[in-house]
Write an enzyme that holds these catalytic residues in place. Structure first.
Site, mmCIF file in Angstrom:
data_model
loop_
_atom_site.group_PDB
_atom_site.id
_atom_site.type_symbol
_atom_site.label_atom_id
_atom_site.label_comp_id
_atom_site.label_asym_id
_atom_site.label_seq_id
_atom_site.Cartn_x
_atom_site.Cartn_y
_atom_site.Cartn_z
ATOM 1 N N CYS A 244 4.967 -11.624 -5.253
ATOM 2 C CA CYS A 244 6.037 -11.211 -6.179
ATOM 3 C C CYS A 244 7.382 -11.839 -5.836
ATOM 4 C CB CYS A 244 6.173 -9.694 -6.203
ATOM 5 S SG CYS A 244 4.663 -8.860 -6.673
ATOM 6 N N HIS B 166 12.911 -8.179 -9.364
ATOM 7 C CA HIS B 166 11.475 -8.113 -9.616
ATOM 8 C C HIS B 166 11.155 -6.743 -10.193
ATOM 9 C CE1 HIS B 166 7.249 -8.098 -9.281
ATOM 10 N NE2 HIS B 166 7.175 -7.387 -8.176
ATOM 11 N N ASN C 82 4.361 -4.823 -13.743
ATOM 12 C CA ASN C 82 4.627 -5.732 -12.623
ATOM 13 C C ASN C 82 3.840 -7.031 -12.849
ATOM 14 O OD1 ASN C 82 4.662 -7.127 -10.212
ATOM 15 N ND2 ASN C 82 4.287 -5.335 -8.919
HETATM 16 N N1 ACO Z 1 -2.109 8.515 -12.731
HETATM 17 C C1 ACO Z 1 -2.046 9.802 -12.356
HETATM 18 N N2 ACO Z 1 -1.943 10.170 -11.063
HETATM 19 C C2 ACO Z 1 -1.871 9.204 -10.144
HETATM 20 C C3 ACO Z 1 -1.946 7.841 -10.475
HETATM 21 C C4 ACO Z 1 -2.062 7.515 -11.841
HETATM 22 N N3 ACO Z 1 -2.122 6.234 -12.272
HETATM 23 N N4 ACO Z 1 -1.856 7.111 -9.341
HETATM 24 C C5 ACO Z 1 -1.728 7.970 -8.326
HETATM 25 N N5 ACO Z 1 -1.763 9.244 -8.813
HETATM 26 C C6 ACO Z 1 -1.655 10.493 -8.077
HETATM 27 C C7 ACO Z 1 -2.012 10.333 -6.627
HETATM 28 O O1 ACO Z 1 -3.411 10.408 -6.436
HETATM 29 C C8 ACO Z 1 -1.278 11.491 -6.013
HETATM 30 O O2 ACO Z 1 -2.037 12.649 -6.217
HETATM 31 P P1 ACO Z 1 -2.144 13.774 -5.050
HETATM 32 O O3 ACO Z 1 -0.730 14.224 -4.820
HETATM 33 O O4 ACO Z 1 -3.047 14.799 -5.658
HETATM 34 O O5 ACO Z 1 -2.721 13.036 -3.875
HETATM 35 C C9 ACO Z 1 -0.012 11.616 -6.855
HETATM 36 O O6 ACO Z 1 -0.310 10.925 -8.079
HETATM 37 C C10 ACO Z 1 1.199 10.985 -6.233
HETATM 38 O O7 ACO Z 1 0.848 9.705 -5.726
HETATM 39 P P2 ACO Z 1 1.859 8.795 -4.976
HETATM 40 O O8 ACO Z 1 1.160 7.555 -4.512
HETATM 41 O O9 ACO Z 1 2.625 9.602 -3.976
HETATM 42 O O10 ACO Z 1 2.857 8.412 -6.173
HETATM 43 P P3 ACO Z 1 4.204 7.664 -6.081
HETATM 44 O O11 ACO Z 1 5.245 8.484 -6.709
HETATM 45 O O12 ACO Z 1 4.453 7.122 -4.691
HETATM 46 O O13 ACO Z 1 3.951 6.397 -7.012
HETATM 47 C C11 ACO Z 1 3.425 4.045 -6.961
HETATM 48 C C12 ACO Z 1 2.913 5.461 -6.721
HETATM 49 C C13 ACO Z 1 3.884 3.942 -8.405
HETATM 50 C C14 ACO Z 1 2.290 3.073 -6.722
HETATM 51 C C15 ACO Z 1 4.607 3.784 -6.010
HETATM 52 O O14 ACO Z 1 4.235 4.093 -4.702
HETATM 53 C C16 ACO Z 1 5.059 2.341 -6.028
HETATM 54 O O15 ACO Z 1 5.608 1.863 -7.022
HETATM 55 N N6 ACO Z 1 4.923 1.594 -4.921
HETATM 56 C C17 ACO Z 1 5.454 0.239 -4.807
HETATM 57 C C18 ACO Z 1 4.672 -0.769 -5.598
HETATM 58 C C19 ACO Z 1 5.337 -2.136 -5.479
HETATM 59 O O16 ACO Z 1 6.537 -2.246 -5.411
HETATM 60 N N7 ACO Z 1 4.586 -3.196 -5.465
HETATM 61 C C20 ACO Z 1 5.249 -4.502 -5.351
HETATM 62 C C21 ACO Z 1 4.531 -5.398 -4.614
HETATM 63 S S1 ACO Z 1 3.015 -5.812 -5.376
HETATM 64 C C22 ACO Z 1 2.717 -7.474 -5.039
HETATM 65 O O17 ACO Z 1 3.437 -8.116 -4.406
HETATM 66 C C23 ACO Z 1 1.425 -8.076 -5.541
#
Ligand code: ACO
Length: 327
Positions: A113, A254, A284
């Site tokens: 990214c 990004h 993304n």
């Molecule tokens: N739909 C519904 N529920 C979901 C989903 C979904 N798609 N995905 C996860 N959940 C659930 C989880 O299982 C969890 O449930 P639990 O509490 O019962 O265990 C709950 O939602 C919360 O999950 P978290 O992972 O804590 O959610 P968070 O608010 O952290 O969001 C996310 C997750 C969006 C992935 C976030 O962590 C994020 O954006 N991370 C960074 C991603 C990024 O920047 N990537 C860039 C680099 S990628 C590259 O370079 C190729």
């Protein structure tokens, strides 16, 4: 001193749209969860027969048209991607041939990214050093092809897109790429990884059994990394130019997660009116994200000649960095 000035931008996105409501039918998720946690409403997805080089050709041809240039003026093609058409030949060579950039050298650059940030940095350094004068930098990824469509923690996040810019050397100008900062931390590489398919774990090798054949991401760790990386890179690129957030006209980060962007912008001290967002429409798109943002910002009148633009990227590697550009 010579500066690499952006002459034109272009974009290439597949026509197929996948909405959050479509995803509700595939995995246990909801439009509300995805919108609230990420800011994504829909994303573009390649058809089976579409690949990174196709999106790249669309973006490159539009960038040339917008620059009022022809392909044989290009000296170098830098194609930033981690979803190359093939192991080899490089996707850059496929694009060089298809657009008819007969004089150009070409290579792929893999920095996930942050690819476009690395690509612009490399291209502008080549221009400043006098090695090449006209460099086509493309950022493209088609990560939809490498997702596990049963894993709701990743499949809702990514989309496919390309963006391109033409950099050309100009003397005695205050426009162009002013400063770049680049960073890496391979110690965090396991947080976003696709294990199978290359020399460590080749596909169909018994040695690769049980290794991931789609994108794995530790979302929470990546989130923590992203917020810090983004803020640090922006602070540094501004400080090295003796500038502050108040000097920035437009911030094109990004587009990985709206919460990452908003909290980082706040930390840097950037007014939200200066933050460019299109994550809602595309998700993304990895290396495609920043050049697609620049293209749309210009198209929609958010970016004009003389504006100070700050771009920042972060991703698998871990890698991150920022560019400061006088448009
Ligand atoms: N739909 C519904 N529920 C979901 C989903 C979904 N798609 N995905 C996860 N959940 C659930 C989880 O299982 C969890 O449930 P639990 O509490 O019962 O265990 C709950 O939602 C919360 O999950 P978290 O992972 O804590 O959610 P968070 O608010 O952290 O969001 C996310 C997750 C969006 C992935 C976030 O962590 C994020 O954006 N991370 C960074 C991603 C990024 O920047 N990537 C860039 C680099 S990628 C590259 O370079 C190729």
């Amino acid at each position: 001193m010579k500066r690499a000035v952006i002459q034109g931008t272009g974009h290439g996105v597949p026509e197929k749209i996948l909405t959050n409501f479509d995803l509700e039918k595939i995995v246990d998720t909801s439009d509300e969860w995805i919108m609230q946690r990420t800011g994504i409403r829909e994303r573009r997805i390649c058809l089976d027969e579409e690949a990174a080089s196709d999106l790249s050709v669309w973006a490159a041809e539009e960038a040339l048209k917008n620059a009022g240039m022809t392909a044989d003026e290009i000296d170098m093609v830098i194609l930033c991607t981690v979803s190359n058409d093939f192991y080899f030949p490089s996707t850059a060579c496929l694009v060089q041939d298809r657009i008819g950039a007969r004089r150009a050298a070409a290579f792929d650059l893999g920095a996930a990214c942050a690819g476009f940030i690395y690509g612009v940095s490399t291209g502008s350094a080549m221009i400043e050093a006098g090695h090449h004068n006209t460099v086509l930098v493309i950022g493209v990824d088609t990560l939809s092809k490498f997702l596990d469509w049963t894993d709701r923690t990743t499949c809702v996040l990514f989309g496919d897109a390309a963006g391109a810019v033409i950099l050309k050397g100009e003397e005695n100008t205050d426009r162009g790429v002013m400063k770049t900062v680049l960073f890496s931390d391979g110690g965090g590489g396991h947080h976003i990884i696709l294990e199978q398919g290359k020399s460590r774990f080749p596909v169909d090798s018994p040695h690769s059994f049980g290794r991931g054949d789609s994108i794995y991401m530790n979302g929470a760790e990546t989130y923590r990394f992203a917020v810090n990386a983004l803020g640090d890179a922006c602070d540094k690129v501004l400080a090295e130019n003796g500038l502050t957030a108040a000097d920035v006209d437009l911030f094109v980060p990004h587009q990985a997660n709206i919460r990452i962007i908003e909290s980082s912008a706040k930390r840097i001290g950037l007014d939200e009116s200066k933050v460019f967002l299109n994550i809602e429409k595309y998700g993304n798109t990895s290396a495609g994200s920043i050049p697609l943002g620049l293209y749309e910002a210009e198209k929609f009148g958010r970016l004009k000649k003389g504006d100070l633009v700050m771009t920042v990227g972060f991703g698998a590697g871990l890698v991150w960095g920022a560019n400061l550009i006088r448009w």
